[in-house]
Write a protein that holds these residues in place. Sequence first.
Motif, PDB file in Angstrom:
ATOM      1  N   ALA A  88     -24.540  55.283 -10.342  1.00  0.00           N
ATOM      2  CA  ALA A  88     -25.176  55.762  -8.743  1.00  0.00           C
ATOM      3  C   ALA A  88     -23.928  56.964  -8.052  1.00  0.00           C
ATOM      4  N   PHE A  89     -24.320  57.627  -7.795  1.00  0.00           N
ATOM      5  CA  PHE A  89     -23.311  58.688  -7.175  1.00  0.00           C
ATOM      6  C   PHE A  89     -22.923  58.053  -6.244  1.00  0.00           C
ATOM      7  N   ASP A  90     -23.394  58.016  -5.051  1.00  0.00           N
ATOM      8  CA  ASP A  90     -23.333  57.592  -3.967  1.00  0.00           C
ATOM      9  C   ASP A  90     -22.743  55.695  -3.673  1.00  0.00           C
ATOM     10  N   ARG A  91     -22.343  55.785  -5.278  1.00  0.00           N
ATOM     11  CA  ARG A  91     -21.074  54.655  -4.742  1.00  0.00           C
ATOM     12  C   ARG A  91     -20.469  54.566  -5.054  1.00  0.00           C
ATOM     13  N   PHE A  92     -20.103  55.645  -6.354  1.00  0.00           N
ATOM     14  CA  PHE A  92     -19.020  55.623  -7.364  1.00  0.00           C
ATOM     15  C   PHE A  92     -18.410  56.702  -7.782  1.00  0.00           C
ATOM     16  N   ALA A  93     -17.936  57.410  -7.965  1.00  0.00           N
ATOM     17  CA  ALA A  93     -17.064  58.696  -8.282  1.00  0.00           C
ATOM     18  C   ALA A  93     -16.383  58.348 -10.108  1.00  0.00           C
ATOM     19  N   ILE A  94     -17.090  59.788 -10.580  1.00  0.00           N
ATOM     20  CA  ILE A  94     -16.608  59.642 -11.840  1.00  0.00           C
ATOM     21  C   ILE A  94     -14.586  60.591 -11.803  1.00  0.00           C
ATOM     22  N   GLN A  95     -14.193  60.213 -12.278  1.00  0.00           N
ATOM     23  CA  GLN A  95     -12.780  60.557 -12.007  1.00  0.00           C
ATOM     24  C   GLN A  95     -12.253  60.248 -13.433  1.00  0.00           C
ATOM     25  N   ALA A  96     -11.892  59.290 -14.073  1.00  0.00           N
ATOM     26  CA  ALA A  96     -10.944  59.097 -15.331  1.00  0.00           C
ATOM     27  C   ALA A  96     -12.172  59.056 -16.363  1.00  0.00           C
ATOM     28  N   PHE A  97     -12.623  59.865 -16.796  1.00  0.00           N
ATOM     29  CA  PHE A  97     -13.419  59.436 -17.912  1.00  0.00           C
ATOM     30  C   PHE A  97     -13.089  61.054 -19.428  1.00  0.00           C
ATOM     31  N   GLU A  98     -12.425  61.684 -18.997  1.00  0.00           N
ATOM     32  CA  GLU A  98     -11.796  62.747 -20.495  1.00  0.00           C
ATOM     33  C   GLU A  98     -11.751  61.816 -21.120  1.00  0.00           C
ATOM     34  N   VAL A  99     -12.271  60.610 -21.769  1.00  0.00           N
ATOM     35  CA  VAL A  99     -12.166  60.546 -22.476  1.00  0.00           C
ATOM     36  C   VAL A  99     -12.875  60.586 -24.280  1.00  0.00           C
ATOM     37  N   GLU A 100     -12.466  59.788 -25.455  1.00  0.00           N
ATOM     38  CA  GLU A 100     -13.001  60.277 -26.579  1.00  0.00           C
ATOM     39  C   GLU A 100     -14.281  59.408 -26.950  1.00  0.00           C
ATOM     40  N   ALA A 101     -14.377  57.990 -26.809  1.00  0.00           N
ATOM     41  CA  ALA A 101     -15.808  58.116 -27.322  1.00  0.00           C
ATOM     42  C   ALA A 101     -16.077  56.906 -26.062  1.00  0.00           C
ATOM     43  N   VAL A 102     -16.190  57.321 -25.004  1.00  0.00           N
ATOM     44  CA  VAL A 102     -16.798  56.624 -24.057  1.00  0.00           C
ATOM     45  C   VAL A 102     -17.553  57.934 -22.789  1.00  0.00           C
ATOM     46  N   ASP A 103     -18.550  57.559 -22.500  1.00  0.00           N
ATOM     47  CA  ASP A 103     -19.413  58.690 -21.438  1.00  0.00           C
ATOM     48  C   ASP A 103     -19.833  58.117 -20.778  1.00  0.00           C
ATOM     49  N   TYR A 104     -20.359  58.714 -19.420  1.00  0.00           N
ATOM     50  CA  TYR A 104     -21.658  58.337 -18.268  1.00  0.00           C
ATOM     51  C   TYR A 104     -22.420  58.535 -18.389  1.00  0.00           C
ATOM     52  N   LEU A 105     -22.835  58.288 -17.105  1.00  0.00           N
ATOM     53  CA  LEU A 105     -24.951  58.352 -16.465  1.00  0.00           C
ATOM     54  C   LEU A 105     -24.709  58.041 -15.367  1.00  0.00           C
ATOM     55  N   LEU A 106     -24.831  59.513 -14.653  1.00  0.00           N
ATOM     56  CA  LEU A 106     -24.568  59.254 -12.959  1.00  0.00           C
ATOM     57  C   LEU A 106     -26.661  59.726 -12.547  1.00  0.00           C
ATOM     58  N   LYS A 107     -26.830  58.574 -12.085  1.00  0.00           N
ATOM     59  CA  LYS A 107     -28.040  57.682 -11.833  1.00  0.00           C
ATOM     60  C   LYS A 107     -28.221  58.967 -10.936  1.00  0.00           C
ATOM     61  N   ARG A 167     -32.723  64.995 -20.931  1.00  0.00           N
ATOM     62  CA  ARG A 167     -32.193  65.685 -21.690  1.00  0.00           C
ATOM     63  C   ARG A 167     -30.439  65.111 -21.598  1.00  0.00           C
ATOM     64  N   ARG A 168     -30.564  65.014 -20.836  1.00  0.00           N
ATOM     65  CA  ARG A 168     -28.711  63.865 -20.653  1.00  0.00           C
ATOM     66  C   ARG A 168     -27.986  62.808 -21.301  1.00  0.00           C
ATOM     67  N   PHE A 169     -29.509  61.828 -21.569  1.00  0.00           N
ATOM     68  CA  PHE A 169     -29.471  60.480 -22.090  1.00  0.00           C
ATOM     69  C   PHE A 169     -29.517  61.058 -23.719  1.00  0.00           C
ATOM     70  N   ALA A 170     -29.804  62.105 -23.970  1.00  0.00           N
ATOM     71  CA  ALA A 170     -30.524  62.248 -25.689  1.00  0.00           C
ATOM     72  C   ALA A 170     -28.616  62.494 -25.802  1.00  0.00           C
ATOM     73  N   ALA A 171     -28.094  63.469 -24.556  1.00  0.00           N
ATOM     74  CA  ALA A 171     -27.145  64.111 -25.201  1.00  0.00           C
ATOM     75  C   ALA A 171     -25.710  63.255 -25.439  1.00  0.00           C
ATOM     76  N   THR A 172     -26.173  62.259 -24.308  1.00  0.00           N
ATOM     77  CA  THR A 172     -25.160  61.222 -23.981  1.00  0.00           C
ATOM     78  C   THR A 172     -24.828  59.976 -25.504  1.00  0.00           C
ATOM     79  N   ILE A 173     -26.114  59.806 -26.209  1.00  0.00           N
ATOM     80  CA  ILE A 173     -26.776  59.136 -27.353  1.00  0.00           C
ATOM     81  C   ILE A 173     -25.806  59.827 -28.818  1.00  0.00           C
ATOM     82  N   GLU A 174     -26.136  61.610 -28.902  1.00  0.00           N
ATOM     83  CA  GLU A 174     -25.519  62.362 -29.792  1.00  0.00           C
ATOM     84  C   GLU A 174     -23.593  62.260 -29.455  1.00  0.00           C
TER      85      GLU A 174
END
Length: 264
Positions: A87-106, A111-118
């Motif tokens: 969730a945005f209101d508690r955690f910031a996404i900063q270290a996710f320039e990674v190859e096999a890891v993605d994130y979803l912001l609540k 559409r965003r979920f489908a893109a993540t799974i793909e």
Amino acid sequence: MPAPDRLSVLVVDDEAPARRRLCELLAADRAIGEVRTAENGVEAVAAIDAARPDLVLLDVQMPGLDGFGVIEAIGPDRMPPTVFVTAFDRFAIQAFEVEAVDYLLKPFSDRRFAATIERVRARIAERPAAAGDANAFGPEMLQLIAARARPGAIWEWIAVRTRDATRLISTAEIERVEAAGVYVNVHSGGAAYLYRAGLASVAERLDPFRFVRIHRSHLVNVGAIDSLERRSHGEFEVVLKSGTRLAMSRTYRAGVEAVLGQPL
């Protein structure tokens, strides 16, 4: 996709509505096979050890053993490809320039979920050994996980010395940290405390999922931000929940956008 090639997924979230939504989205995808759920970090560790899922959808913030604790318990080299859900209101996404890891912001869209799974599916196809491969996590994430595993490496408390005592301030209660010459002022609970270290060195010890640099003189707790008000020439003013207003330097705008996972 033939049944044997379907991805097995573990959904980890302490909130039942969040688990239900993720499971419903997964059920609508023919490429997804077995879906298991875990209500907390302890259950997640047991499920990963027992089932070895192809993918883990992992909530970052959970009581007790959080998402990072799950990775520490399993070990980054044994952790399946993981999508962090936060969730945005508690955690910031900063270290996710990674190859096999993605994130979803609540909250996230279908559409965003489908893109993540793909994206995850493509990564697994490109690197079948991603599960159990330490390279599934980028160097920034591995460094953060390693730091969190060392007591005191990522501060949970700041020890501020006064004339007669040493006051312990929880980093979760810090609103912002402001440069004050060669030292900093730590703002918490409406008061300011002088801490004898530079802003850069303090920033290195605070959780990058909670604090973001907005100016060469200001480091802010994301949870303390109320809004970002647009000013002229692409500049913004950061309005904190306390009413404090701080200028956000254009130099740090890209970093703030990376933390938020979206453009301003």
